[in-house]
Design a protein around this motif. Structure first.
Motif, mmCIF file in Angstrom:
data_model
loop_
_atom_site.group_PDB
_atom_site.id
_atom_site.type_symbol
_atom_site.label_atom_id
_atom_site.label_comp_id
_atom_site.label_asym_id
_atom_site.label_seq_id
_atom_site.Cartn_x
_atom_site.Cartn_y
_atom_site.Cartn_z
ATOM 1 N N MET B 42 8.495 -13.001 -13.022
ATOM 2 C CA MET B 42 8.824 -14.267 -13.708
ATOM 3 C C MET B 42 7.983 -14.310 -14.974
ATOM 4 O O MET B 42 7.047 -13.526 -15.124
ATOM 5 N N PRO B 43 8.304 -15.211 -15.916
ATOM 6 C CA PRO B 43 7.584 -15.198 -17.188
ATOM 7 C C PRO B 43 6.070 -15.339 -17.029
ATOM 8 O O PRO B 43 5.308 -14.741 -17.787
ATOM 9 N N ASP B 44 5.609 -16.106 -16.050
ATOM 10 C CA ASP B 44 4.166 -16.297 -15.870
ATOM 11 C C ASP B 44 3.447 -15.046 -15.374
ATOM 12 O O ASP B 44 2.227 -14.929 -15.529
ATOM 13 N N VAL B 45 4.181 -14.173 -14.728
ATOM 14 C CA VAL B 45 3.583 -12.982 -14.123
ATOM 15 C C VAL B 45 3.477 -11.862 -15.159
ATOM 16 O O VAL B 45 4.395 -11.675 -15.950
ATOM 17 N N LEU B 158 5.388 -8.616 -5.014
ATOM 18 C CA LEU B 158 5.695 -8.076 -3.682
ATOM 19 C C LEU B 158 6.479 -9.086 -2.841
ATOM 20 O O LEU B 158 7.380 -8.713 -2.090
ATOM 21 N N ALA B 159 6.172 -10.355 -2.999
ATOM 22 C CA ALA B 159 6.871 -11.365 -2.202
ATOM 23 C C ALA B 159 8.306 -11.563 -2.660
ATOM 24 O O ALA B 159 9.157 -12.030 -1.900
ATOM 25 N N THR B 160 8.589 -11.219 -3.914
ATOM 26 C CA THR B 160 9.960 -11.323 -4.426
ATOM 27 C C THR B 160 10.855 -10.257 -3.806
ATOM 28 O O THR B 160 12.075 -10.404 -3.749
ATOM 29 N N ASN B 161 10.253 -9.189 -3.347
ATOM 30 C CA ASN B 161 11.008 -8.073 -2.786
ATOM 31 C C ASN B 161 11.493 -8.414 -1.374
ATOM 32 O O ASN B 161 10.689 -8.808 -0.527
ATOM 33 N N PRO B 162 12.795 -8.269 -1.107
ATOM 34 C CA PRO B 162 13.302 -8.596 0.231
ATOM 35 C C PRO B 162 12.627 -7.782 1.338
ATOM 36 O O PRO B 162 12.648 -8.188 2.496
ATOM 37 N N LEU B 163 12.029 -6.660 0.992
ATOM 38 C CA LEU B 163 11.342 -5.853 2.013
ATOM 39 C C LEU B 163 10.001 -6.469 2.412
ATOM 40 O O LEU B 163 9.409 -6.056 3.404
ATOM 41 N N ARG B 164 9.520 -7.430 1.634
ATOM 42 C CA ARG B 164 8.264 -8.137 1.893
ATOM 43 C C ARG B 164 7.101 -7.180 2.185
ATOM 44 O O ARG B 164 6.400 -7.320 3.205
ATOM 45 N N PRO B 165 6.839 -6.246 1.293
ATOM 46 C CA PRO B 165 5.754 -5.297 1.536
ATOM 47 C C PRO B 165 4.392 -5.960 1.374
ATOM 48 O O PRO B 165 4.254 -7.001 0.741
ATOM 49 N N ALA B 166 3.354 -5.308 1.957
ATOM 50 C CA ALA B 166 1.980 -5.789 1.824
ATOM 51 C C ALA B 166 1.288 -5.067 0.674
ATOM 52 O O ALA B 166 1.620 -3.933 0.337
#
Lengths: 435, 435, 435, 435
Positions: B42-45, B158-166
């Motif tokens: 996102m723009p803030d990131v 990482l949280a945006t990814n549907p795989l939800r990786p750590a």
């Protein structure tokens, strides 16, 4: 709940004021055609006929319906159409779409006003409880706010039109051959603990209370507003093109919207003109600058080496200088607009003369203070509690009053507020410095 | 301008700290692949590799180029790519487009870091002027801020990814069989005139000065942060669906964005989980709530009948309770993240135990105070003067520090700030009440 | 349903082609770093690693899963991540967000490709039914389309970067001292009833069938593509600033997007350069113009007094001139890109020489024909029926093939299609006139 | 240029028609208040008073100013305000902002119309050249188009209002006790070469020419329009929720806009109502469906196993069935709206009875044909050449005429066109099939 009957004299005074305030709204709408009263030129603007109906709905909803036995609403659909933002009252027509409604037309809205006025007049004639009197008082102050909004909004509507029509032909007051301009001076204050806010019993909006104390450092505030002449210097010095003068959000806004002058200024071949409620005319360097956003005000004082006063600083010095507020004559400032003023011509902030320091009656004055609750603030109970408190974020406080503020509506403790990018209110500034 | 040589011991200490801080940035990036370091969600990131390059550009631009004779910039194009927002330094690549750049890649950025580190090490070895030492100190604090941003940003990626990786596998510390939770209590304060801001000589950002006095009314602040359990009660009571709990801008934001829980909370069949830097796990009611916006914090305290503390109130009580700040052990709070903490597992705010009041080390704490200049504030001279002052509108102050704040970077006078809709920082709240 | 075993020789040929096509995709990705393969610079663009995974998903989903007994999917999550637009297959990750995914990374995707390749190789070795052979054939043609997309997309990714990097260093072929340019001439056609579309048994997309007849009026098509030199004349004559040359939607697009030259053209101090897959270089007036939208092509021919050919006109003349298509050598045109061509340098449309009329191998050629179904068109059954038919509105047909079209993928009846504002495909034009 | 005087009888006929057409516009505006005539509810909609002024501006600009010696324009500012899209005539007020103008008001526009009418009447009385007669004829057809737009637009304005007011009270015609519905049947055609477009001398828009030949395959077109009853079946069968029925752009549009029924349909507790120019009323299954987009029409025929006819197919069969067009009585269809029809009630498409096949007079009928130029098309010279040609992309052709099309304005060769997402015109469909 036990209620107390309001003093009969108070009630009768309220009845008279009701007539006066309500008829002034109609006077303000009188120069406008049905077409003029229908248009909405941006989401912030409401059509004139909407203002006329919404202020009527306020009395119907908060006074007549709950307190007048046997009252039947004029039209059940109006509750949906003319609620502005009271979540507690129910759903409502979306604000940006007010200009999409051709019905009810001005004739129906005039009938609505007449019916509610008549019901209110009978109601007030019979005397009333003190707390209902408070609601009527609130409704009248609410209507006065919408009188100012009506003028702000129709200014935008007419200025958006390429024909640049006038609201009323501007016939300025006869002036002296050689007016004595008010001299700018820095009014010093030693700081210390000062009181802020309204302490007594008179009417005030909930956001002006409770009265409390604030610790100030030494400072000075200027006796005069920033003028168009000073603003032209700022512009000539690259004010709108130098990022170091602007905060980050400010600069982004200037770039996005392409600002290069105050709102309503138009560059013509022979210099800057300003669109007024009396039509276009050349920018007068002696007049207070008006229709600048907080962002612009902030950049201007950074450029000048000054700062904006806090609202506490403003209130402290204004109280001293005006001897009690806008009713005190010079240097308290003009009393705002009334039927007589309207007959003299279109309201417009004029140059300060004869020692008038224009704390009131010219332009609202941006302060450095973000709008928030006073310590110990409690909103009013019920739906009218949504009046002020729900806007206490992302806004800045303005103090004083403008040439479009109704006479009798100003107070030293009055807290107006707008988002920092707003330019359609009559907004100017008065500088301050540390000492 | 005459300059004074910095104390050799100070200079040598700075050289050691330079190595420590710079290598911790690399340690934070180490678990991430080149692909992870490239993405902007996102723009803030900002991408990880951008953080690594931008912090390097800071030393190159403000220390080496002006003060190291004969220094040649690593790549002239980097000045455009890695300037964040310093208008005075020149044009720059647009922030929302940082994730569109695949080049320079992580290998080139590692080489850039190594080259600047080497040049800085030689430079620091030779001793330096006091004002340049101040710039290096600023650069290190700047890099620590970006270490926290790097963690905030990669959490979002990482949280945006549907795989939800750590980010790293979360291996929590071994806990006692029966931890003793910190008991919530209201810490009263009698009010009066209190000092605020930093007065001494140590490093601080310009926005923490000047130290000045503020008049307070009696109040109390709670010894513990608001927990996830309390937040679940708020949600169960319709907190996100009741307009009367929200201010106008708040409510519009909630509606537009469809918020119904803190950021990173996901509703699964068997209840709420929270995405952490260690992957998804069930919401723990004992933990402090995190990733809530100011809007949500404001609604929550309205619902609870409390309020947010002002930043002055926070600083006053925190100073008393911590005996001087985050280094003072319990109840000052954990010191923040460092290499040892990173090895123990992913940073995440944990439940308060053993009397820890979590003024630091768990979550940032929203205050009621809009972010603005202290009375008498003057920004630093030159481009680094754009560091803080230019953001003093439309933001609110947060105090304390979070589990992702680098160890040694926190202060009692530290003023963090974000826009009121922000949820990707590690933001929580600590309630206050009038007395 | 009874199925027929495919001819063993066909099956073995398919197995060999499978290896060739799949390995060429890897060769195209080889020059790109993990970071390069991750970025998405606009919604139309997909990351390289997505193309590599999606083409693999196609074989896994439409061939292995339904037809290979005992096949287990590589990763169940990939079905969500790598479905492009097949509604019948289930929900999918949103197209504009493909660049937000850092995982799976290039290494995992390489493993995915290897696993599916191995399963496919065993599967093809065992022989297969004719209808499954058709799906494999479709999958290979699908992968060839994505090979072209991969090049289009990475061109956009690299050109968006201010560093303007090259995909591969451009080493142009050795040219004669004095190349003989192909002379432009108008190729007349008398009109009458002509056949259109594919009639035989060979592979074709469903949108090329059924073969049918169309009635034409007399016309002529030019033997050469419009060149950059001609385009520079159009620009010099105010082509992008004269509304009378543009249709209404065209003109709005030009104004909104600020177009003043083809995509990838950059105005430098000493003239126009064009960003190529081999980096920036001066615009060569003899080369075919490329990366122009249909809107621009339409304005250009209006300016020149010509028109675009219909797709029927194009197919009719191209069939006559090429003696059967792109395999026919000059004047059929270059065969498109293959490993040998890639080794010679970055693909880019070159000037027509030695009588080559460039019906294939330089740029796709916009036609006047909106993309729609042929009379009697029926989409294929099942999910693969979503392949072409669902795009038959708001697009225009392009004919021929470009320098980035894989060798062996072109046909005289091939119907490519894009929205009229598209500029990132390799799009040019060939004019026509009435006779 | 030598010009030829128009036949005096033609000129006199034109003068009479001028009065008739112009006064019908005023009759259409008569039921509307000044407020109604001011509002614009979406960018596609124009205010009634704008239509009244723009059609007047057309005669002033293209007839009086260039051809009437000594004519002085009514108001020079009107050229800017009331130009619709003629780039050649100069800059103009932006279309989406037409509803922001309260001035000139309806009274001034009535005066404008009267002044131009008077000047035109004198001008026509004196006789005129044949080419000027052509411009007057074009202006009258242009005004008839705006009469239909006026009704389309005011329908949208009134339907947007939560009060759902009627344009005129709907007084339907007295119907027989038992109307004989027209029976649906498939009208076969053997295909072959057929003529399309207007060949003779009568008035037509430039896009109807030149007449040319097209080769058709065998097909059939249905004798009746698709009804609301059929549409309800489509809805009941999940028509709006099944992606396989929609093309890609279609489906995206349905999802984005949340369509689940034709425009103006509202789901009430007791079923579907439709907002008409006579106010809301229950959906009648026997009526032709109206206000559906091309996207919906396309999905409907896919669902039904049919297709839309091409415009050539429509014209070929309509010519046979109507015996020459809308003047031929049944089965040609109603002649459209005129003063008498307006007096009978609000225009609305009614159920087909007594063998009327409704080629005209009920709804426009979407075809499969994208809107483009006929082979050999040349736009008219000068600014009026912008009339049709500049819209020949991203639109689909509609044939026939609707209940709001003015009587005398329809033709078998008439090509109406709208973007495929448009729903505010009176659009329906007539299915076709291959044979």
């Amino acid at each position: 709940m036990t209620t107390t009957a309001a003093d009969p004299e108070v009630a009768e005074g309220l009845r008279a004021r009701f007539r006066t305030v309500r008829s002034f709204t109609e006077a303000l709408a009188a120069p406008l055609s049905p077409e003029d009263q229908t248009v909405q030129t941006m989401p912030d603007v409401s059509p004139t006929k909407w203002h006329r109906a919404h202020t009527t709905w306020f009395f119907e909803t908060f006074v007549l319906t709950p307190h007048r036995s046997g009252y039947e609403v004029f039209d059940p659909a109006y509750g949906f159409l003319f609620n502005s933002y009271y979540e507690a009252v129910g759903p409502r027509h979306a604000r940006p779409q007010r200009g999409l409604l051709s019905r009810p037309g001005v004739a129906e809205i005039a009938a609505y006003r007449a019916a509610v006025d008549e019901a209110m007049d009978s109601f007030l004639e019979e005397g009333l409880d003190a707390d209902v009197a408070g609601l009527v008082e609130l409704g009248l102050n609410h209507e006065q706010q919408h009188q100012e909004l009506l003028l702000m909004d129709i200014k935008h509507v007419l200025a958006t039109n390429p024909l640049r029509p006038a609201y009323v032909d501007c016939v300025g007051p006869a002036t002296d051959a050689a007016p004595v301009r008010t001299a700018p001076q820095w009014i010093p204050h030693a700081g210390g603990i000062v009181p802020v806010g309204l302490g007594g019993d008179g009417f005030a909006f909930d956001n002006e209370r409770p009265r409390h104390e604030v610790l100030l450092r030494p400072f000075a505030v200027r006796s005069t507003l920033v003028t168009c002449g000073e603003w032209l210097e700022f512009m000539a010095d690259g004010g709108y093109r130098r990022p170091e003068l602007w905060m980050s959000d400010d600069w982004a806004t200037v770039q996005t919207r392409g600002w290069d002058a105050p709102a309503y200024w138009v560059h013509e071949d022979d210099g800057w003109t300003v669109q007024t409620l009396g039509g276009p005319r050349p920018v007068d360097p002696a007049e207070p600058v008006c229709h600048v956003s907080w962002y612009e005000a902030d950049a201007f004082v950074r450029w000048a080496g000054w700062r904006l006063p806090t609202e506490t600083e403003w209130e402290t010095v204004a109280t001293e200088r005006t001897g009690g507020g806008p009713d005190g004559g010079v240097p308290g400032g003009a009393a705002g607009i009334d039927p007589a003023a309207l007959r003299r011509g279109a309201p417009h902030p004029v140059a300060a003369v004869d020692g008038d320091e224009q704390w009131f009656g010219a332009t609202w004055q941006w302060t450095a203070s973000p709008y928030g609750p006073y310590p110990g603030f409690r909103p009013a109970a019920g739906a009218v509690g949504e009046y002020n408190g729900k806007f206490m974020v992302n806004q800045h406080v303005l103090r004083g009053g403008a040439c479009v503020t109704p006479a009798g509506h100003s107070r030293l403790t009055y807290r107006n507020f707008y988002a920092p990018a707003s330019r359609w209110p009559f907004t100017g500034l008065r500088p301050a410095v540390d000492r």
